[in-house]
Design a protein around this motif. Structure first.
Motif, PDB file in Angstrom:
ATOM      1  N   UNK A  10      77.183  83.004 -13.077  1.00  0.00           N
ATOM      2  CA  UNK A  10      76.681  83.955 -13.986  1.00  0.00           C
ATOM      3  C   UNK A  10      76.757  83.100 -15.767  1.00  0.00           C
ATOM      4  N   UNK A  11      75.651  82.483 -15.851  1.00  0.00           N
ATOM      5  CA  UNK A  11      75.636  81.513 -17.036  1.00  0.00           C
ATOM      6  C   UNK A  11      74.875  81.898 -18.103  1.00  0.00           C
ATOM      7  N   UNK A  12      74.849  81.367 -19.215  1.00  0.00           N
ATOM      8  CA  UNK A  12      73.906  81.582 -20.393  1.00  0.00           C
ATOM      9  C   UNK A  12      73.217  80.259 -20.997  1.00  0.00           C
ATOM     10  N   UNK A  13      72.104  80.270 -20.477  1.00  0.00           N
ATOM     11  CA  UNK A  13      71.264  79.242 -20.946  1.00  0.00           C
ATOM     12  C   UNK A  13      70.387  79.476 -22.293  1.00  0.00           C
ATOM     13  N   UNK A  14      69.855  78.491 -22.773  1.00  0.00           N
ATOM     14  CA  UNK A  14      68.945  78.468 -23.865  1.00  0.00           C
ATOM     15  C   UNK A  14      67.573  78.031 -23.618  1.00  0.00           C
ATOM     16  N   UNK A  15      66.651  78.930 -24.348  1.00  0.00           N
ATOM     17  CA  UNK A  15      65.309  78.797 -23.997  1.00  0.00           C
ATOM     18  C   UNK A  15      64.844  77.462 -24.384  1.00  0.00           C
ATOM     19  N   UNK A  16      64.066  76.731 -23.520  1.00  0.00           N
ATOM     20  CA  UNK A  16      63.543  75.569 -23.858  1.00  0.00           C
ATOM     21  C   UNK A  16      64.420  74.288 -24.015  1.00  0.00           C
ATOM     22  N   UNK A  17      65.648  74.460 -23.915  1.00  0.00           N
ATOM     23  CA  UNK A  17      66.744  73.371 -23.838  1.00  0.00           C
ATOM     24  C   UNK A  17      66.857  72.877 -22.338  1.00  0.00           C
ATOM     25  N   UNK A  18      65.959  72.075 -21.908  1.00  0.00           N
ATOM     26  CA  UNK A  18      66.022  71.853 -20.486  1.00  0.00           C
ATOM     27  C   UNK A  18      67.150  70.881 -20.178  1.00  0.00           C
ATOM     28  N   UNK A  19      67.433  69.973 -21.294  1.00  0.00           N
ATOM     29  CA  UNK A  19      68.664  69.141 -20.839  1.00  0.00           C
ATOM     30  C   UNK A  19      69.914  69.887 -20.928  1.00  0.00           C
ATOM     31  N   UNK A  20      70.237  70.630 -21.967  1.00  0.00           N
ATOM     32  CA  UNK A  20      71.338  71.566 -22.261  1.00  0.00           C
ATOM     33  C   UNK A  20      71.448  72.378 -20.900  1.00  0.00           C
ATOM     34  N   UNK A  21      70.372  72.959 -20.356  1.00  0.00           N
ATOM     35  CA  UNK A  21      70.688  73.954 -19.168  1.00  0.00           C
ATOM     36  C   UNK A  21      70.899  73.318 -18.103  1.00  0.00           C
ATOM     37  N   UNK A  22      70.290  71.961 -17.831  1.00  0.00           N
ATOM     38  CA  UNK A  22      70.588  71.160 -16.721  1.00  0.00           C
ATOM     39  C   UNK A  22      71.913  70.604 -16.710  1.00  0.00           C
ATOM     40  N   UNK A  23      72.532  70.295 -17.712  1.00  0.00           N
ATOM     41  CA  UNK A  23      73.953  70.128 -17.949  1.00  0.00           C
ATOM     42  C   UNK A  23      74.847  71.233 -17.559  1.00  0.00           C
ATOM     43  N   UNK A  24      74.396  72.584 -17.741  1.00  0.00           N
ATOM     44  CA  UNK A  24      75.260  73.604 -17.550  1.00  0.00           C
ATOM     45  C   UNK A  24      75.336  73.773 -15.981  1.00  0.00           C
ATOM     46  N   UNK A  25      74.050  73.508 -15.555  1.00  0.00           N
ATOM     47  CA  UNK A  25      73.791  73.647 -13.819  1.00  0.00           C
ATOM     48  C   UNK A  25      74.870  72.620 -13.266  1.00  0.00           C
ATOM     49  N   UNK A  26      74.941  71.437 -13.824  1.00  0.00           N
ATOM     50  CA  UNK A  26      75.715  70.324 -13.263  1.00  0.00           C
ATOM     51  C   UNK A  26      77.374  70.920 -13.474  1.00  0.00           C
ATOM     52  N   UNK A  27      77.714  71.235 -14.507  1.00  0.00           N
ATOM     53  CA  UNK A  27      79.066  71.610 -14.761  1.00  0.00           C
ATOM     54  C   UNK A  27      79.264  72.723 -13.930  1.00  0.00           C
ATOM     55  N   UNK A  28      78.654  74.085 -13.786  1.00  0.00           N
ATOM     56  CA  UNK A  28      78.852  75.059 -12.814  1.00  0.00           C
ATOM     57  C   UNK A  28      79.066  74.600 -11.571  1.00  0.00           C
ATOM     58  N   UNK A  29      78.029  73.699 -11.206  1.00  0.00           N
ATOM     59  CA  UNK A  29      77.879  73.421  -9.656  1.00  0.00           C
ATOM     60  C   UNK A  29      79.270  72.498  -9.101  1.00  0.00           C
ATOM     61  N   UNK A  30      79.860  71.642 -10.164  1.00  0.00           N
ATOM     62  CA  UNK A  30      81.064  70.893 -10.003  1.00  0.00           C
ATOM     63  C   UNK A  30      82.204  71.830  -9.925  1.00  0.00           C
ATOM     64  N   UNK A  31      82.204  72.970 -10.708  1.00  0.00           N
ATOM     65  CA  UNK A  31      83.489  73.907 -10.505  1.00  0.00           C
ATOM     66  C   UNK A  31      83.022  74.711  -9.107  1.00  0.00           C
ATOM     67  N   UNK A  32      82.028  74.986  -8.708  1.00  0.00           N
ATOM     68  CA  UNK A  32      81.717  75.664  -7.460  1.00  0.00           C
ATOM     69  C   UNK A  32      82.196  74.744  -5.998  1.00  0.00           C
ATOM     70  N   UNK A 201      73.008  88.823  -2.500  1.00  0.00           N
ATOM     71  CA  UNK A 201      73.884  88.494  -3.715  1.00  0.00           C
ATOM     72  C   UNK A 201      72.835  88.244  -4.748  1.00  0.00           C
ATOM     73  N   UNK A 202      73.158  89.009  -5.860  1.00  0.00           N
ATOM     74  CA  UNK A 202      72.188  88.907  -7.112  1.00  0.00           C
ATOM     75  C   UNK A 202      72.861  88.388  -8.339  1.00  0.00           C
ATOM     76  N   UNK A 203      72.273  87.217  -8.926  1.00  0.00           N
ATOM     77  CA  UNK A 203      73.216  86.537  -9.734  1.00  0.00           C
ATOM     78  C   UNK A 203      72.135  86.844 -11.139  1.00  0.00           C
ATOM     79  N   UNK A 204      72.899  87.416 -12.195  1.00  0.00           N
ATOM     80  CA  UNK A 204      72.020  87.694 -13.441  1.00  0.00           C
ATOM     81  C   UNK A 204      72.506  86.799 -14.431  1.00  0.00           C
ATOM     82  N   UNK A 205      71.363  86.589 -15.399  1.00  0.00           N
ATOM     83  CA  UNK A 205      71.586  85.831 -16.708  1.00  0.00           C
ATOM     84  C   UNK A 205      72.861  86.496 -17.597  1.00  0.00           C
ATOM     85  N   UNK A 206      73.513  86.022 -18.532  1.00  0.00           N
ATOM     86  CA  UNK A 206      74.298  86.557 -19.337  1.00  0.00           C
ATOM     87  C   UNK A 206      73.990  85.891 -20.870  1.00  0.00           C
ATOM     88  N   UNK A 207      74.161  86.495 -21.968  1.00  0.00           N
ATOM     89  CA  UNK A 207      73.812  85.668 -23.179  1.00  0.00           C
ATOM     90  C   UNK A 207      72.689  86.514 -23.992  1.00  0.00           C
TER      91      UNK A 207
END
Length: 560
Positions: A10-32, A201-207
């Motif tokens: 359940x993550x908080x991306x920013x519109x248009x920030x493809x680099x930053x959002x990809x970094x979020x996916x990497x970080x959350x995947x590492x935690x998972x 399983x439904x995962x929704x945006x936050x932010x």
């Protein structure tokens, strides 16, 4: 049966920030992966942020989106995360790759399935009616993919998931928060799980994103509709749980069907047990709304490069509540409150502004306006409405100029009731950048103030809002808010409202003010939306309009 460990990010991306959002996916995947998850799922349009608006019509953006998906798959493998199946919401331009091609599928929300350094099935299961769900086999379980509005389509992808024999449906969502009396999203998920005959399983945006705020509230429900797990509201969270799911049917001799892919028939046993499933409780309405307003302001400020705000403190309820929201969102050090007393400002209002500053710890300043008002009057002959509005306009210039000097975001503090009837001028003037109370009726503003003070007392903290500011609401506000709700939200007409028992004179005045104030509402800055129909955005009447309340109205001065 087979057991899968599934993580919902359940993550908080920013519109248009493809680099930053990809970094979020990497970080959350590492935690998972650290939690032993076999699959990690992200919300709808995780890589692009939501909503993307007309970015979806720009070919360079679509090209960048496709490249971001490919790059992310490679980076996951490079980080040693290639063995976890990543389901990341993305934007797909369709096979034509042409946003302007009316004959093609056009840009749409989709799910990128990433595994072992590559995309599987490409962006799969676009958010389009009539399209069967993509299915991936992980650990011997068939997982169907659904996106966004698929949840609202009866006899759609969830019914197709049953026909495909899926044991799990993963749904990436981007559902904005709306204050409502019913837990409608849980009820809808329960119906779709029953329809699919599978765990959902439904995962929704936050932010926050401009006027929208996303609450999270990700959920997992059994095939019978029973709730298994629920993430908290307004908080980024990785929800990890073990699911016992039916094994997939034997694959046909010719290989998987189109839109299906087999990734693994077995998965490793996690090194340690999963945490017990969490079912976060829902709070009272005031707590939910306060969290929504705080998160909406914080994300709007931070995502647009601001770390502090400035607003006028009049001593009234609106400015007091807005200041308390700002302090909770950005910390007292990030809030400048300016008292701007004039010739007719009461001692009580000035004292209340100062008291609020002492209670919250915000940066408090006093800027008397009378010398500037006198300078205007020395050069302009003013009277009537122009003279009455001059102090408010001077206050707007002061707060906007101070904010410009110190690079702060300007807040205006008009509530929904005031904006609906055309509050003549906003603090901060045209430079105002955000209105945290834009969609909050006056009666709810007062309820929020009481709740926030009670919450402070519960935490053994000083209540932030002076009691005098919360004193009983002005006469008629409850009735006015009810009339506005009926007219703006429910679409009731004048006669309907009178039939419900409201005073005809008050109804006529309220509707006349709402209809004549359209041009003012279009000047309002963004503000967090908490209702199904925010008055300024969704009640969009034509400015030039002669049809009022069932009949044509012609101005007395109109030519024949």
């Amino acid at each position: 049966m087979a057991r899968l460990r599934v993580a919902l990010a359940q993550a908080d991306p920013t519109v248009g920030d493809l680099t930053g959002n990809s970094a979020l996916v990497l970080a959350w995947t590492a935690r998972a992966a650290g939690e032993g998850a076999h699959v990690v799922a992200f919300p709808q349009l995780m890589l692009t942020g939501h909503p993307v608006g007309d970015l979806a019509l720009q070919e360079p953006f679509l090209v960048a989106c496709r490249q971001a998906v490919d790059d992310l798959a490679v980076r996951l493998a490079e980080r040693g995360l290639g063995e976890i199946v990543v389901l990341a919401g993305c934007l797909d331009a369709g096979d034509a790759g042409d946003a302007g091609n009316a004959d093609g599928p056009g840009p749409h929300a989709a799910t990128a399935v990433l595994y072992r350094g590559a995309r599987v099935l490409g962006p799969a299961n676009g958010d389009r009616p009539g399209e069967p769900p993509a299915v991936v086999r992980v650990g011997g379980v068939d997982i169907a993919l659904a996106v966004g509005e698929d949840l609202e389509r009866g006899s759609g992808p969830f019914a197709e998931a049953r026909h495909a024999g899926a044991g799990l449906v993963v749904h990436g969502d981007a559902a904005p928060y709306e204050l409502g009396p019913d837990d409608t999203r849980l009820a809808l998920l329960a119906r779709r799980a029953t329809e699919a005959g599978a765990t959902v399983a439904s995962v929704n945006l936050v932010g926050g994103q401009d006027e929208l705020v996303f609450a999270g509230d990700s959920m997992v429900v059994r095939p019978d509709g029973a709730l298994i797990a629920r993430a908290p509201l307004f908080d980024e969270r990785l929800m990890v749980l073990d699911l016992d799911l039916p094994a997939a049917p034997v694959e046909p001799a010719g290989g998987p069907a189109p839109g299906h892919a087999t990734l693994s028939d077995a998965v490793p046993e996690p090194a340690r047990p999963a945490p017990p499933p969490e079912i976060a409780a829902r709070g009272v309405d005031e707590a939910e709304v306060w969290q929504a307003l705080v998160l909406g302001l914080r994300d709007y400020a931070h995502k647009n490069g601001y770390h502090s705000v400035a607003l006028g403190l009049s001593g009234g309820i609106d400015s007091a509540v807005a200041a308390a929201i700002a302090c909770d969102a950005l910390g007292p050090a990030g809030v400048v409150g300016v008292s701007m007393p004039g010739e007719y400002s009461s001692v009580a209002s000035r004292d209340d502004a100062r008291e609020l500053a002492l209670r919250t710890g915000l940066d408090f300043r006093v800027e008397p306006i009378q010398p500037m008002v006198d300078a205007f009057l020395a050069n302009l002959a003013l009277g009537g409405t122009a003279l009455e509005l001059l102090p408010a306009r001077v206050r707007g210039v002061i707060i906007a100029t101070l904010a410009d000097q110190e690079q702060r975001l300007v807040l205006t503090v008009a509530d929904r009731s005031a904006l609906a009837v055309g509050d003549p001028i906003l603090q901060g003037g045209p430079e105002a950048g955000f209105d945290p109370l834009k969609d909050v009726p006056r009666t709810l503003v007062r309820r929020l103030a009481r709740w926030r003070n009670e919450e402070a007392e519960r935490r053994d903290e000083p209540p932030p809002i002076p009691r005098r500011a919360i004193a009983g609401p002005p006469a008629g506000h409850e009735a006015l808010d009810a009339i506005l709700a009926g007219y703006v939200d429910a679409g009731l007409g004048r006669d309907d409202l009178v039939a419900e028992g409201y005073d005809p004179g008050l109804v006529d005045r309220a509707l006349r003010m709402v209809d004549s104030a359209e041009y003012r509402r279009r000047q309002i800055p963004p503000g967090t939306r908490i209702s199904a129909r925010a008055s300024a955005r969704d009640h969009g009447l034509p400015i030039t309009n002669r049809f009022r309340h069932g009949r044509v109205i012609r101005p007395k001065t109109a030519p024949r």
